[in-house]
Design a protein around this motif. Sequence first.
Motif, PDB file in Angstrom:
ATOM      1  N   PRO A   1     -19.571  -0.131   4.020  1.00 50.48           N
ATOM      2  CA  PRO A   1     -18.838  -1.310   4.502  1.00 50.48           C
ATOM      3  C   PRO A   1     -18.693  -2.412   3.461  1.00 50.48           C
ATOM      4  O   PRO A   1     -17.721  -3.173   3.481  1.00 50.48           O
ATOM      5  CB  PRO A   1     -19.673  -1.767   5.701  1.00 50.48           C
ATOM      6  N   ARG A   2     -19.646  -2.513   2.533  1.00 54.45           N
ATOM      7  CA  ARG A   2     -19.560  -3.530   1.473  1.00 54.45           C
ATOM      8  C   ARG A   2     -18.346  -3.338   0.581  1.00 54.45           C
ATOM      9  O   ARG A   2     -17.852  -4.290  -0.051  1.00 54.45           O
ATOM     10  CB  ARG A   2     -20.820  -3.501   0.602  1.00 54.45           C
ATOM     11  N   LEU A   3     -17.858  -2.111   0.520  1.00 53.40           N
ATOM     12  CA  LEU A   3     -16.755  -1.808  -0.382  1.00 53.40           C
ATOM     13  C   LEU A   3     -15.427  -2.391   0.087  1.00 53.40           C
ATOM     14  O   LEU A   3     -14.509  -2.587  -0.722  1.00 53.40           O
ATOM     15  CB  LEU A   3     -16.597  -0.291  -0.527  1.00 53.40           C
ATOM     16  N   LEU A   4     -15.324  -2.675   1.357  1.00 56.13           N
ATOM     17  CA  LEU A   4     -14.031  -3.055   1.929  1.00 56.13           C
ATOM     18  C   LEU A   4     -13.502  -4.377   1.399  1.00 56.13           C
ATOM     19  O   LEU A   4     -12.296  -4.634   1.466  1.00 56.13           O
ATOM     20  CB  LEU A   4     -14.127  -3.083   3.455  1.00 56.13           C
ATOM     21  N   VAL A   5     -14.365  -5.225   0.844  1.00 51.96           N
ATOM     22  CA  VAL A   5     -13.874  -6.495   0.294  1.00 51.96           C
ATOM     23  C   VAL A   5     -13.002  -6.277  -0.934  1.00 51.96           C
ATOM     24  O   VAL A   5     -12.269  -7.175  -1.351  1.00 51.96           O
ATOM     25  CB  VAL A   5     -15.037  -7.458  -0.060  1.00 51.96           C
ATOM     26  N   ALA A   6     -13.045  -5.076  -1.504  1.00 55.10           N
ATOM     27  CA  ALA A   6     -12.187  -4.770  -2.658  1.00 55.10           C
ATOM     28  C   ALA A   6     -10.737  -4.556  -2.243  1.00 55.10           C
ATOM     29  O   ALA A   6      -9.847  -4.522  -3.099  1.00 55.10           O
ATOM     30  CB  ALA A   6     -12.712  -3.547  -3.398  1.00 55.10           C
ATOM     31  N   GLY A   7     -10.500  -4.401  -0.943  1.00 54.80           N
ATOM     32  CA  GLY A   7      -9.138  -4.339  -0.421  1.00 54.80           C
ATOM     33  C   GLY A   7      -8.343  -3.139  -0.908  1.00 54.80           C
ATOM     34  O   GLY A   7      -8.871  -2.047  -1.101  1.00 54.80           O
ATOM     35  N   GLU A   8      -7.058  -3.362  -1.127  1.00 54.60           N
ATOM     36  CA  GLU A   8      -6.139  -2.287  -1.464  1.00 54.60           C
ATOM     37  C   GLU A   8      -6.406  -1.684  -2.839  1.00 54.60           C
ATOM     38  O   GLU A   8      -5.909  -0.595  -3.150  1.00 54.60           O
ATOM     39  CB  GLU A   8      -4.693  -2.796  -1.399  1.00 54.60           C
ATOM     40  N   ALA A   9      -7.166  -2.366  -3.677  1.00 51.03           N
ATOM     41  CA  ALA A   9      -7.467  -1.827  -5.007  1.00 51.03           C
ATOM     42  C   ALA A   9      -8.429  -0.650  -4.939  1.00 51.03           C
ATOM     43  O   ALA A   9      -8.466   0.183  -5.849  1.00 51.03           O
ATOM     44  CB  ALA A   9      -8.047  -2.919  -5.902  1.00 51.03           C
ATOM     45  N   LEU A  10      -9.214  -0.563  -3.851  1.00 51.20           N
ATOM     46  CA  LEU A  10     -10.150   0.543  -3.685  1.00 51.20           C
ATOM     47  C   LEU A  10      -9.377   1.839  -3.457  1.00 51.20           C
ATOM     48  O   LEU A  10      -8.370   1.865  -2.751  1.00 51.20           O
ATOM     49  CB  LEU A  10     -11.068   0.252  -2.499  1.00 51.20           C
ATOM     50  N   HIS A  11      -9.836   2.915  -4.053  1.00 51.36           N
ATOM     51  CA  HIS A  11      -9.217   4.231  -3.855  1.00 51.36           C
ATOM     52  C   HIS A  11      -8.990   4.446  -2.356  1.00 51.36           C
ATOM     53  O   HIS A  11      -9.902   4.250  -1.548  1.00 51.36           O
ATOM     54  CB  HIS A  11     -10.145   5.303  -4.413  1.00 51.36           C
TER      55      HIS A  11
END
Length: 222
Positions: A196-206
């Motif tokens: 869940p922590r990864l979601l702050v990266a938004g659309e840039a995340l794979h």
Amino acid sequence: MRLLSVNLGRPKAVPYTDNPEGFTGIDKQPVREPVRVSAPGPKGIGGSGLAGDAVCKRQHHGGDDQAVYAVAREDLDDWERELGRALPHGSFGENLTTEGIDVSGALIGERWRVGSEVVLEVSSGRIPCVTFQGHMGEERWVKRFTQKGAPGAYLRVIQPGEIRAGDPVEIVHRPDHDVTVALVFRATTTERHLQPRLLVAGEALHPEIRAWAREYAAKNGT
């Protein structure tokens, strides 16, 4: 910060790949001439972002969000000391071998200008596979690589152009979050609760990782 080497792979038949056709492009070698870099198209259809570089199992490799793979020379040097053998540029199947860049510490969405034309954007880290293990010829390689937590970075092509060994690398954008390649790697391998922590990266995340993180958050109420 600079590009030490640009590395390309040709299709090669090997006994250790899980590709049903028996070919891999992981054995990448440095080239001296300029190489054209461009977005290859969607995963499953598009291959490498580098002209002349083979991607043989496109359901898992290549495509716009994994167009270019970069590894820090400093990480290869660290592995050389641990393994007790030389690891030339391209040894991990990377397209770009860099110097002076904390590749695994790069932020998701971070953008690099390479040379005078090309702009790349960090999307995720590399997940080790059986083909990588066979290529390295090291026992328990997948586990050891995972434990090290320095996977190198996949990048998408924002601005196409030509690159060559010796080109300078400049970080031209750093997003306002703390999601690094190394964090994404941990969240998708050994520490799934971090997703869940990864979601702050938004659309840039794979996009595949973003979907996994959303699903995990929904299931676990986080």
